[in-house]
Design a protein around this motif. Structure first.
Motif, PDB file in Angstrom:
ATOM      1  N   VAL A   1      91.678  59.330  25.485  1.00 13.08           N
ATOM      2  CA  VAL A   1      91.648  57.880  25.216  1.00 13.08           C
ATOM      3  C   VAL A   1      92.773  57.174  25.957  1.00 13.08           C
ATOM      4  N   LEU A   2      93.980  57.749  25.902  1.00 14.54           N
ATOM      5  CA  LEU A   2      95.108  57.130  26.613  1.00 14.54           C
ATOM      6  C   LEU A   2      94.855  57.103  28.115  1.00 14.54           C
ATOM      7  N   GLY A   3      94.273  58.190  28.650  1.00 11.53           N
ATOM      8  CA  GLY A   3      93.999  58.235  30.081  1.00 11.53           C
ATOM      9  C   GLY A   3      92.948  57.222  30.504  1.00 11.53           C
ATOM     10  N   VAL A   4      91.891  57.068  29.702  1.00 12.75           N
ATOM     11  CA  VAL A   4      90.847  56.095  30.019  1.00 12.75           C
ATOM     12  C   VAL A   4      91.406  54.669  29.954  1.00 12.75           C
ATOM     13  N   MET A   5      92.219  54.393  28.947  1.00 12.96           N
ATOM     14  CA  MET A   5      92.842  53.072  28.849  1.00 12.96           C
ATOM     15  C   MET A   5      93.690  52.795  30.086  1.00 12.96           C
ATOM     16  N   ASP A   6      94.463  53.791  30.492  1.00 11.19           N
ATOM     17  CA  ASP A   6      95.321  53.622  31.663  1.00 11.19           C
ATOM     18  C   ASP A   6      94.490  53.397  32.917  1.00 11.19           C
ATOM     19  N   ALA A   7      93.372  54.121  33.013  1.00  7.65           N
ATOM     20  CA  ALA A   7      92.508  53.971  34.183  1.00  7.65           C
ATOM     21  C   ALA A   7      91.888  52.584  34.236  1.00  7.65           C
ATOM     22  N   PHE A   8      91.430  52.089  33.093  1.00  6.10           N
ATOM     23  CA  PHE A   8      90.826  50.764  33.055  1.00  6.10           C
ATOM     24  C   PHE A   8      91.848  49.666  33.351  1.00  6.10           C
TER      25      PHE A   8
END
Length: 239
Positions: free
Chosen positions: A162-169
């Motif tokens: 979740v943290l990685g996807v948020m960072d990617a977005f």
């Protein structure tokens, strides 16, 4: 995680780990620690159960050769310490405290000198049950930790995802590009923690189920042996 101009796009899982954000690397470090501890417990418990099985087989083979309870006791005390001879020792010692000298009775006086009352017999059963519970608790040490790692690791991996996807977005929004080449590296990095969490959880859960099954068999065997001690005393006219 912002992809800088000219920065090489990671093409392997290891490159994803090296180029990941601090949050992702922190989650991976925690999962790596979980994995090391989990495998330590797996190897430790496998060795302990294997050793207990070997000692139990040796103990039972020696006890079966003994014609009387006191002979079995002396034979067991010559063997290496194990849950089985500790259980026998506890039962015999308690019986000897109830009836001093009962292991060496005079000929023809067993029935008069060593017979236990119903209250004493119940106390003996309680002592044996307490020893069985203590040995079961000792054998179960560290096993619950495997269940903890098996349940927490996927959640921790999901948190990293979740943290990685948020960072990617966030990186996509700042960069203003939504094509697949801009999205793919961030999503791939985010999924690394999910894979790591499952890699920790799967062996931990499998080992936990195996050890719980072995623990149940071990406890049942000890309880059966405790009943056999009482049965032997009854057969020899001590109860």
């Amino acid at each position: 995680m912002l992809l800088q101009v000219g920065r090489a796009i990671p093409t392997t899982p290891w490159e994803l780990v090296l180029t990941s954000s601090r949050e992702t690397q922190f989650v991976l470090a925690v999962l790596a620690a979980f994995s090391v501890v989990s495998w330590y417990f797996i190897v430790l418990k496998w060795w302990q159960f294997r050793r207990m099985r070997r000692l139990g087989d040796t103990f039972l083979s020696e006890v079966e050769k003994a014609p009387r309870l006191e002979d079995a006791y002396h034979a067991a005390m010559r063997l290496p310490p194990s849950p089985y001879n500790r259980l026998l020792r506890e039962g015999i010692h308690f019986f000897s405290e109830l009836k001093p000298g009962s292991l060496k009775p005079a000929a023809g006086t067993v029935a008069e000198q060593t017979v236990l009352t119903m209250t004493q017999l119940e106390a003996l059963r309680m002592v044996l049950a307490k020893e069985v519970a203590a040995e079961r608790d000792s054998a179960a040490r560290f096993i619950p930790w495997l269940a903890t790692f098996g349940s927490v690791s996927p959640l921790l991996g999901l948190l990293g995802t979740v943290l990685g996807v948020m960072d990617a977005f966030i990186g996509i929004a700042i960069g203003g590009s939504g094509n697949i080449s801009a999205v793919a590296p961030g999503v791939a990095e985010a999924l690394v923690t999910t894979v790591a969490g499952l890699a920790v959880a799967v062996p931990a859960v499998i080992a936990y189920n195996i050890f719980v099954n072995r623990l149940g068999l071990f406890a049942g065997e000890l309880e059966g042996f405790a009943q056999e001690i009482i049965g032997t005393m009854a057969r020899e006219g001590r109860l």
